[in-house]
Design a protein around this motif. Structure first.
Motif, PDB file in Angstrom:
ATOM      1  N   GLY A  32       0.815  -1.207   0.000  1.00  0.00           N
ATOM      2  CA  GLY A  32       0.000   0.000   0.000  1.00  0.00           C
ATOM      3  C   GLY A  32       0.846   1.254   0.000  1.00  0.00           C
ATOM      4  N   SER A  33       1.882   1.254   0.819  1.00  0.00           N
ATOM      5  CA  SER A  33       2.746   2.446   0.871  1.00  0.00           C
ATOM      6  C   SER A  33       3.552   2.596  -0.414  1.00  0.00           C
ATOM      7  CB  SER A  33       3.665   2.385   2.079  1.00  0.00           C
ATOM      8  OG  SER A  33       4.500   1.253   2.015  1.00  0.00           O
ATOM      9  N   ILE A  34       3.987   1.486  -0.999  1.00  0.00           N
ATOM     10  CA  ILE A  34       4.696   1.568  -2.282  1.00  0.00           C
ATOM     11  C   ILE A  34       3.780   2.145  -3.354  1.00  0.00           C
ATOM     12  CG2 ILE A  34       5.677   0.171  -4.144  1.00  0.00           C
ATOM     13  CD1 ILE A  34       6.848  -1.649  -1.973  1.00  0.00           C
ATOM     14  N   SER A  35       2.528   1.720  -3.371  1.00  0.00           N
ATOM     15  CA  SER A  35       1.587   2.237  -4.361  1.00  0.00           C
ATOM     16  C   SER A  35       1.318   3.722  -4.164  1.00  0.00           C
ATOM     17  CB  SER A  35       0.264   1.471  -4.298  1.00  0.00           C
ATOM     18  OG  SER A  35       0.445   0.150  -4.696  1.00  0.00           O
ATOM     19  N   LEU A  36       1.188   4.151  -2.908  1.00  0.00           N
ATOM     20  CA  LEU A  36       0.954   5.573  -2.652  1.00  0.00           C
ATOM     21  C   LEU A  36       2.174   6.414  -3.020  1.00  0.00           C
ATOM     22  CD1 LEU A  36      -1.001   5.385   0.707  1.00  0.00           C
ATOM     23  CD2 LEU A  36      -1.897   5.922  -1.554  1.00  0.00           C
ATOM     24  N   VAL A  37       3.372   5.906  -2.760  1.00  0.00           N
ATOM     25  CA  VAL A  37       4.584   6.634  -3.141  1.00  0.00           C
ATOM     26  C   VAL A  37       4.694   6.729  -4.663  1.00  0.00           C
ATOM     27  CG1 VAL A  37       7.102   6.488  -3.149  1.00  0.00           C
ATOM     28  CG2 VAL A  37       5.855   6.179  -1.025  1.00  0.00           C
ATOM     29  N   LEU A  38       4.395   5.644  -5.360  1.00  0.00           N
ATOM     30  CA  LEU A  38       4.425   5.686  -6.827  1.00  0.00           C
ATOM     31  C   LEU A  38       3.385   6.659  -7.374  1.00  0.00           C
ATOM     32  CD1 LEU A  38       5.007   1.960  -7.793  1.00  0.00           C
ATOM     33  CD2 LEU A  38       6.560   3.874  -8.121  1.00  0.00           C
ATOM     34  N   GLY A  39       2.233   6.731  -6.723  1.00  0.00           N
ATOM     35  CA  GLY A  39       1.233   7.716  -7.123  1.00  0.00           C
ATOM     36  C   GLY A  39       1.746   9.132  -6.953  1.00  0.00           C
ATOM     37  N   GLY A  40       2.447   9.394  -5.855  1.00  0.00           N
ATOM     38  CA  GLY A  40       3.039  10.714  -5.640  1.00  0.00           C
ATOM     39  C   GLY A  40       4.108  11.043  -6.675  1.00  0.00           C
ATOM     40  N   VAL A  41       4.901  10.045  -7.042  1.00  0.00           N
ATOM     41  CA  VAL A  41       5.921  10.259  -8.068  1.00  0.00           C
ATOM     42  C   VAL A  41       5.265  10.584  -9.406  1.00  0.00           C
ATOM     43  CG1 VAL A  41       7.702   9.070  -9.421  1.00  0.00           C
ATOM     44  CG2 VAL A  41       7.674   8.869  -6.938  1.00  0.00           C
ATOM     45  N   MET A  42       4.169   9.905  -9.716  1.00  0.00           N
ATOM     46  CA  MET A  42       3.476  10.182 -10.980  1.00  0.00           C
ATOM     47  C   MET A  42       2.886  11.592 -10.991  1.00  0.00           C
ATOM     48  SD  MET A  42       3.622   7.813 -13.183  1.00  0.00           S
ATOM     49  CE  MET A  42       4.555   6.329 -13.098  1.00  0.00           C
ATOM     50  N   VAL A  43       2.388  12.059  -9.842  1.00  0.00           N
ATOM     51  CA  VAL A  43       1.872  13.428  -9.777  1.00  0.00           C
ATOM     52  C   VAL A  43       3.010  14.422 -10.005  1.00  0.00           C
ATOM     53  CG1 VAL A  43       0.882  15.153  -8.228  1.00  0.00           C
ATOM     54  CG2 VAL A  43      -0.124  12.874  -8.352  1.00  0.00           C
ATOM     55  N   LEU A  44       4.171  14.155  -9.398  1.00  0.00           N
ATOM     56  CA  LEU A  44       5.315  15.036  -9.620  1.00  0.00           C
ATOM     57  C   LEU A  44       5.750  15.033 -11.081  1.00  0.00           C
ATOM     58  CD1 LEU A  44       7.547  14.371  -6.491  1.00  0.00           C
ATOM     59  CD2 LEU A  44       6.242  16.420  -7.041  1.00  0.00           C
ATOM     60  N   LEU A  45       5.756  13.873 -11.711  1.00  0.00           N
ATOM     61  CA  LEU A  45       6.102  13.811 -13.130  1.00  0.00           C
ATOM     62  C   LEU A  45       5.095  14.575 -13.983  1.00  0.00           C
ATOM     63  CD1 LEU A  45       7.276  10.121 -13.554  1.00  0.00           C
ATOM     64  CD2 LEU A  45       8.655  12.180 -13.814  1.00  0.00           C
ATOM     65  N   ALA A  46       3.830  14.495 -13.615  1.00  0.00           N
ATOM     66  CA  ALA A  46       2.809  15.221 -14.369  1.00  0.00           C
ATOM     67  C   ALA A  46       2.991  16.721 -14.211  1.00  0.00           C
ATOM     68  CB  ALA A  46       1.416  14.806 -13.901  1.00  0.00           C
ATOM     69  N   LEU A  47       3.363  17.176 -13.015  1.00  0.00           N
ATOM     70  CA  LEU A  47       3.555  18.607 -12.801  1.00  0.00           C
ATOM     71  C   LEU A  47       4.806  19.113 -13.511  1.00  0.00           C
ATOM     72  CD1 LEU A  47       2.621  18.918  -9.034  1.00  0.00           C
ATOM     73  CD2 LEU A  47       1.274  19.621 -11.011  1.00  0.00           C
ATOM     74  N   MET A  48       5.831  18.269 -13.619  1.00  0.00           N
ATOM     75  CA  MET A  48       7.069  18.693 -14.260  1.00  0.00           C
ATOM     76  C   MET A  48       7.061  18.462 -15.762  1.00  0.00           C
ATOM     77  SD  MET A  48       9.996  17.630 -11.483  1.00  0.00           S
ATOM     78  CE  MET A  48      10.081  15.993 -12.161  1.00  0.00           C
ATOM     79  N   SER A  49       6.070  17.745 -16.275  1.00  0.00           N
ATOM     80  CA  SER A  49       6.075  17.419 -17.704  1.00  0.00           C
ATOM     81  C   SER A  49       5.843  18.688 -18.522  1.00  0.00           C
ATOM     82  CB  SER A  49       5.024  16.357 -17.988  1.00  0.00           C
ATOM     83  OG  SER A  49       3.994  16.818 -18.765  1.00  0.00           O
ATOM     84  N   ASP A  50       6.571  18.794 -19.590  1.00  0.00           N
ATOM     85  CA  ASP A  50       6.515  19.976 -20.456  1.00  0.00           C
ATOM     86  C   ASP A  50       5.466  19.727 -21.547  1.00  0.00           C
ATOM     87  OD1 ASP A  50       8.966  21.743 -22.490  1.00  0.00           O
ATOM     88  OD2 ASP A  50       7.043  22.364 -21.669  1.00  0.00           O
ATOM     89  N   GLN A  51       4.564  20.658 -21.692  1.00  0.00           N
ATOM     90  CA  GLN A  51       3.480  20.502 -22.676  1.00  0.00           C
ATOM     91  C   GLN A  51       3.982  20.630 -24.117  1.00  0.00           C
ATOM     92  OE1 GLN A  51       1.208  18.879 -21.043  1.00  0.00           O
ATOM     93  NE2 GLN A  51      -0.418  20.099 -21.919  1.00  0.00           N
ATOM     94  N   THR A  52       5.163  21.193 -24.345  1.00  0.00           N
ATOM     95  CA  THR A  52       5.643  21.370 -25.705  1.00  0.00           C
ATOM     96  C   THR A  52       6.208  20.075 -26.286  1.00  0.00           C
ATOM     97  OG1 THR A  52       7.806  22.057 -24.918  1.00  0.00           O
ATOM     98  CG2 THR A  52       6.189  23.779 -25.299  1.00  0.00           C
TER      99      THR A  52
END
Length: 54
Positions: A32-52
């Protein structure tokens, strides 16, 4: 589907899986904690992803 949308979809699925693992009667805290951490990493990747980028 853009890269940002794909990251957010993955984050939602990881959060859902983590919550299910935590809320089951026989809890699996490690997965459960691994899944929640991976979810947080995906949110960070989405925020840092460049739309161009394609």
């Amino acid at each position: 589907m853009s890269r940002k949308q794909a990251y957010l979809l993955n984050a939602g699925l990881f959060f859902l899986a983590g919550l299910i693992l935590f809320l089951r009667p026989n809890r699996d805290l490690v997965l459960g904690s691994i899944s929640l951490v991976l979810g947080g990493v995906m949110v960070l990747l989405a925020l840092m992803s460049d739309q161009t980028k394609p």
